[in-house]
Design an enzyme around this catalytic site. Sequence first.
Site, PDB file in Angstrom:
ATOM      1  N   GLY A   1       0.753  -1.240   0.000  1.00 21.48           N
ATOM      2  CA  GLY A   1       0.000   0.000   0.000  1.00 21.48           C
ATOM      3  C   GLY A   1       0.789   1.298   0.000  1.00 21.48           C
ATOM      4  O   GLY A   1       0.213   2.368  -0.255  1.00 21.48           O
TER       5      GLY A   1
ATOM      6  N   GLU B   1       3.849  -6.998   1.569  1.00 16.64           N
ATOM      7  CA  GLU B   1       3.430  -7.251   0.188  1.00 16.64           C
ATOM      8  C   GLU B   1       3.523  -5.969  -0.653  1.00 16.64           C
ATOM      9  O   GLU B   1       2.517  -5.502  -1.191  1.00 16.64           O
ATOM     10  CB  GLU B   1       1.983  -7.767   0.170  1.00 16.64           C
ATOM     11  CG  GLU B   1       1.749  -9.027   0.995  1.00 16.64           C
ATOM     12  CD  GLU B   1       0.267  -9.349   1.179  1.00 16.64           C
ATOM     13  OE1 GLU B   1      -0.585  -8.478   0.902  1.00 16.64           O
ATOM     14  OE2 GLU B   1      -0.031 -10.478   1.607  1.00 16.64           O
ATOM     15  N   PRO B   2       4.708  -5.388  -0.783  1.00  8.43           N
ATOM     16  CA  PRO B   2       4.809  -4.139  -1.540  1.00  8.43           C
ATOM     17  C   PRO B   2       4.668  -4.393  -3.041  1.00  8.43           C
ATOM     18  O   PRO B   2       5.168  -5.386  -3.553  1.00  8.43           O
ATOM     19  CB  PRO B   2       6.217  -3.651  -1.212  1.00  8.43           C
ATOM     20  CG  PRO B   2       7.000  -4.912  -0.991  1.00  8.43           C
ATOM     21  CD  PRO B   2       6.030  -5.862  -0.315  1.00  8.43           C
ATOM     22  N   GLY B   3       3.971  -3.509  -3.726  1.00 14.95           N
ATOM     23  CA  GLY B   3       3.855  -3.609  -5.176  1.00 14.95           C
ATOM     24  C   GLY B   3       4.301  -2.312  -5.820  1.00 14.95           C
ATOM     25  O   GLY B   3       5.416  -2.182  -6.323  1.00 14.95           O
ATOM     26  N   ARG B   4       3.428  -1.311  -5.745  1.00 16.33           N
ATOM     27  CA  ARG B   4       3.678  -0.032  -6.404  1.00 16.33           C
ATOM     28  C   ARG B   4       5.009   0.596  -6.003  1.00 16.33           C
ATOM     29  O   ARG B   4       5.727   1.153  -6.838  1.00 16.33           O
ATOM     30  CB  ARG B   4       2.531   0.930  -6.044  1.00 16.33           C
ATOM     31  CG  ARG B   4       2.488   2.202  -6.846  1.00 16.33           C
ATOM     32  CD  ARG B   4       1.432   3.159  -6.275  1.00 16.33           C
ATOM     33  NE  ARG B   4       0.135   2.549  -6.107  1.00 16.33           N
ATOM     34  CZ  ARG B   4      -0.841   2.572  -7.029  1.00 16.33           C
ATOM     35  NH1 ARG B   4      -0.660   3.201  -8.167  1.00 16.33           N
ATOM     36  NH2 ARG B   4      -1.998   1.985  -6.789  1.00 16.33           N
TER      37      ARG B   4
ATOM     38  N   ARG C   1      -4.774   3.912 -15.890  1.00 16.18           N
ATOM     39  CA  ARG C   1      -4.939   4.623 -14.611  1.00 16.18           C
ATOM     40  C   ARG C   1      -5.586   6.008 -14.750  1.00 16.18           C
ATOM     41  O   ARG C   1      -6.446   6.360 -13.931  1.00 16.18           O
ATOM     42  CB  ARG C   1      -3.594   4.716 -13.876  1.00 16.18           C
ATOM     43  CG  ARG C   1      -3.028   3.331 -13.514  1.00 16.18           C
ATOM     44  CD  ARG C   1      -1.783   3.430 -12.627  1.00 16.18           C
ATOM     45  NE  ARG C   1      -2.120   3.993 -11.340  1.00 16.18           N
ATOM     46  CZ  ARG C   1      -1.918   5.233 -10.993  1.00 16.18           C
ATOM     47  NH1 ARG C   1      -1.318   6.074 -11.793  1.00 16.18           N
ATOM     48  NH2 ARG C   1      -2.300   5.657  -9.807  1.00 16.18           N
TER      49      ARG C   1
ATOM     50  N   TYR D   1      -8.879   6.085 -12.613  1.00 18.13           N
ATOM     51  CA  TYR D   1      -8.779   6.749 -11.303  1.00 18.13           C
ATOM     52  C   TYR D   1      -8.575   8.261 -11.419  1.00 18.13           C
ATOM     53  O   TYR D   1      -8.285   8.904 -10.408  1.00 18.13           O
ATOM     54  CB  TYR D   1      -7.573   6.197 -10.518  1.00 18.13           C
ATOM     55  CG  TYR D   1      -7.442   4.695 -10.463  1.00 18.13           C
ATOM     56  CD1 TYR D   1      -8.484   3.891 -10.003  1.00 18.13           C
ATOM     57  CD2 TYR D   1      -6.247   4.080 -10.832  1.00 18.13           C
ATOM     58  CE1 TYR D   1      -8.335   2.517  -9.939  1.00 18.13           C
ATOM     59  CE2 TYR D   1      -6.096   2.705 -10.764  1.00 18.13           C
ATOM     60  CZ  TYR D   1      -7.146   1.932 -10.311  1.00 18.13           C
ATOM     61  OH  TYR D   1      -6.996   0.571 -10.243  1.00 18.13           O
TER      62      TYR D   1
ATOM     63  N   CYS E   1     -11.848   6.056 -29.016  1.00 17.80           N
ATOM     64  CA  CYS E   1     -13.119   6.775 -29.129  1.00 17.80           C
ATOM     65  C   CYS E   1     -13.864   6.797 -27.808  1.00 17.80           C
ATOM     66  O   CYS E   1     -14.927   6.172 -27.657  1.00 17.80           O
ATOM     67  CB  CYS E   1     -13.954   6.148 -30.236  1.00 17.80           C
ATOM     68  SG  CYS E   1     -13.118   6.324 -31.807  1.00 17.80           S
TER      69      CYS E   1
ATOM     70  N   TYR F   1       0.820  -1.230 -12.226  1.00 16.77           N
ATOM     71  CA  TYR F   1      -0.558  -1.067 -12.674  1.00 16.77           C
ATOM     72  C   TYR F   1      -0.603  -0.374 -14.042  1.00 16.77           C
ATOM     73  O   TYR F   1      -1.468   0.449 -14.307  1.00 16.77           O
ATOM     74  CB  TYR F   1      -1.391  -0.325 -11.612  1.00 16.77           C
ATOM     75  CG  TYR F   1      -1.265  -0.989 -10.259  1.00 16.77           C
ATOM     76  CD1 TYR F   1      -1.903  -2.205 -10.021  1.00 16.77           C
ATOM     77  CD2 TYR F   1      -0.467  -0.457  -9.251  1.00 16.77           C
ATOM     78  CE1 TYR F   1      -1.761  -2.847  -8.796  1.00 16.77           C
ATOM     79  CE2 TYR F   1      -0.309  -1.113  -8.025  1.00 16.77           C
ATOM     80  CZ  TYR F   1      -0.964  -2.301  -7.817  1.00 16.77           C
ATOM     81  OH  TYR F   1      -0.824  -2.939  -6.609  1.00 16.77           O
TER      82      TYR F   1
HETATM   83  C1  LIG Z   1      -2.720  -4.925  -4.454  1.00 22.17           C
HETATM   84  C2  LIG Z   1      -2.287  -5.622  -3.225  1.00 22.17           C
HETATM   85  C3  LIG Z   1      -1.025  -5.369  -2.674  1.00 22.17           C
HETATM   86  C4  LIG Z   1      -0.067  -4.361  -3.248  1.00 22.17           C
HETATM   87  O1  LIG Z   1      -0.480  -3.053  -3.095  1.00 22.17           O
HETATM   88  P1  LIG Z   1       0.517  -1.855  -3.455  1.00 22.17           P
HETATM   89  O2  LIG Z   1      -0.266  -0.635  -3.189  1.00 22.17           O
HETATM   90  O3  LIG Z   1       0.866  -1.999  -4.901  1.00 22.17           O
HETATM   91  O4  LIG Z   1       1.713  -1.982  -2.578  1.00 22.17           O
HETATM   92  C5  LIG Z   1      -0.653  -6.085  -1.564  1.00 22.17           C
HETATM   93  N1  LIG Z   1      -1.471  -7.002  -0.995  1.00 22.17           N
HETATM   94  C6  LIG Z   1      -2.695  -7.269  -1.495  1.00 22.17           C
HETATM   95  C7  LIG Z   1      -3.553  -8.284  -0.836  1.00 22.17           C
HETATM   96  C8  LIG Z   1      -3.147  -6.594  -2.627  1.00 22.17           C
HETATM   97  O5  LIG Z   1      -4.363  -6.843  -3.111  1.00 22.17           O
END
Ligand SMILES: *Cc1c(COP(=O)(O)O)cnc(C)c1O
Length: 419
Positions: free
Chosen positions: A240, A275-278, A315, A319, A344, A373
């Site tokens: 997050g 669980e880092p993503g972004r 995005r 958003y 379009c 994303y």
């Molecule tokens: C999307 C998601 C993440 C990653 O979120 P980021 O904002 O990209 O860090 C981690 N855990 C779960 C369960 C998710 O659905």
Amino acid sequence: MDHFQLKNGVLHAEDVPLSAIAEAVGTPVYVYSRATLVRHARVFREGLSALDQPHLAFAVKANPNLAVLSVLQKEGYGADVVSGGELTRALAAGMAPADVVFSGVGKTHAELVQGLESGIGQFNIESEEEGYELAAIARRLGKTAACALRVNPDVDARTHEKISTGKRENKFGVPLDRAGAIYAALAAEDGLDMRGVAVHIGSQLGDLEPLESAFTKLGALIAELRAAGLSVTHADLGGGLGVPYKPGEVMPSPADYGAMVARVTSGWDVRLTFEPGRVIAGNAGILLTRVIRSKRSGNGPPFVIVDAAMNDLARPAMYGAWHDIEAVAPNGNRMTSHVVGPICETGDTFAMDREIDALAAGDLAVFRTAGAYGATMASSYNSRGFVPEVLVDGDRFAVVADRIPADAIMDAERVPDWL
Ligand SMILES: *Cc1c(COP(=O)(O)O)cnc(C)c1O
């Protein structure tokens, strides 16, 4: 910090001019920087250095490209997956099954089987019903599923409503006030090893306070579970952390985040998962595009029409998100314009009334912060193909996902002979 910088007047990815990639691969194309991915992976890990052996699981949905996953695997990251397809990718990228966490509110029967047969490290259970189904499958297969119970802490993450996941009305997790009873019921099931709890309250969080509030509630739940005689050895704090999309935007640093986590979780006596993503992938990628033409619009600013569109980078349309736009070879002039794609839909708009580098037909430009994303949300709307992806490493680059042209997508369609 990222490795997309101007050198001799041309925007580079590490040591490769983006113009060379456009020439070799065409546009639009996503370009990722290995050095930036590695840097972010290490900065995030260093932010957590006060913790004992945290488990880092990259959120595959942010960027599921195999080469990207492979870079992170080499940095010691496992994976947080939300589908069987993502699980297959994580394993194909060399991640150990034990390092994989399976999240998601709607895991199918087949996906639960796949997770068990692959021997993944942890299922994050999102409902009592899912727990019983997983237990039955595990007994049938003669296996034990290591599980955490995902709770919905009912906190407002103060982010975009479509990426907020920890409010009571959101579909994710079990309500905190029922978590104790559900955990106890599932802990009594043969086939399940209930070992911990999990939260993930949303994405692109610019404020640590909601995270701290969620973690504090999780800590109280752990104490409640233990007081009831239940075992808790693991806690998953989700992802997050936000990234800056606009110049001057300031986000909490991984160090600030880690210090908060260390303070809130002190004494928990669990192994923590993140669980880092972004925060890992966002600023490690750009979308490279070419201007098709500019179009006058009455007395207003011109429309700069680029060859990338909302199907390639969703995005802004989904958003209302901001992506910085820069010329690959800026000439020093600036202009105010609307930047749009060819699709379009009026929603196919990247910027309105934005001051940007002067751009003319044929010029190359980038959308920054497109590494998370981005490609993964692409569609083939308007019968546009899927954009290729390139990974840069120093002065070399490779196509890590082929362009899928529109006719290849059409080849998968059939007109029945009774028509
Ligand atoms: C999307 C998601 C993440 C990653 O979120 P980021 O904002 O990209 O860090 C981690 N855990 C779960 C369960 C998710 O659905």
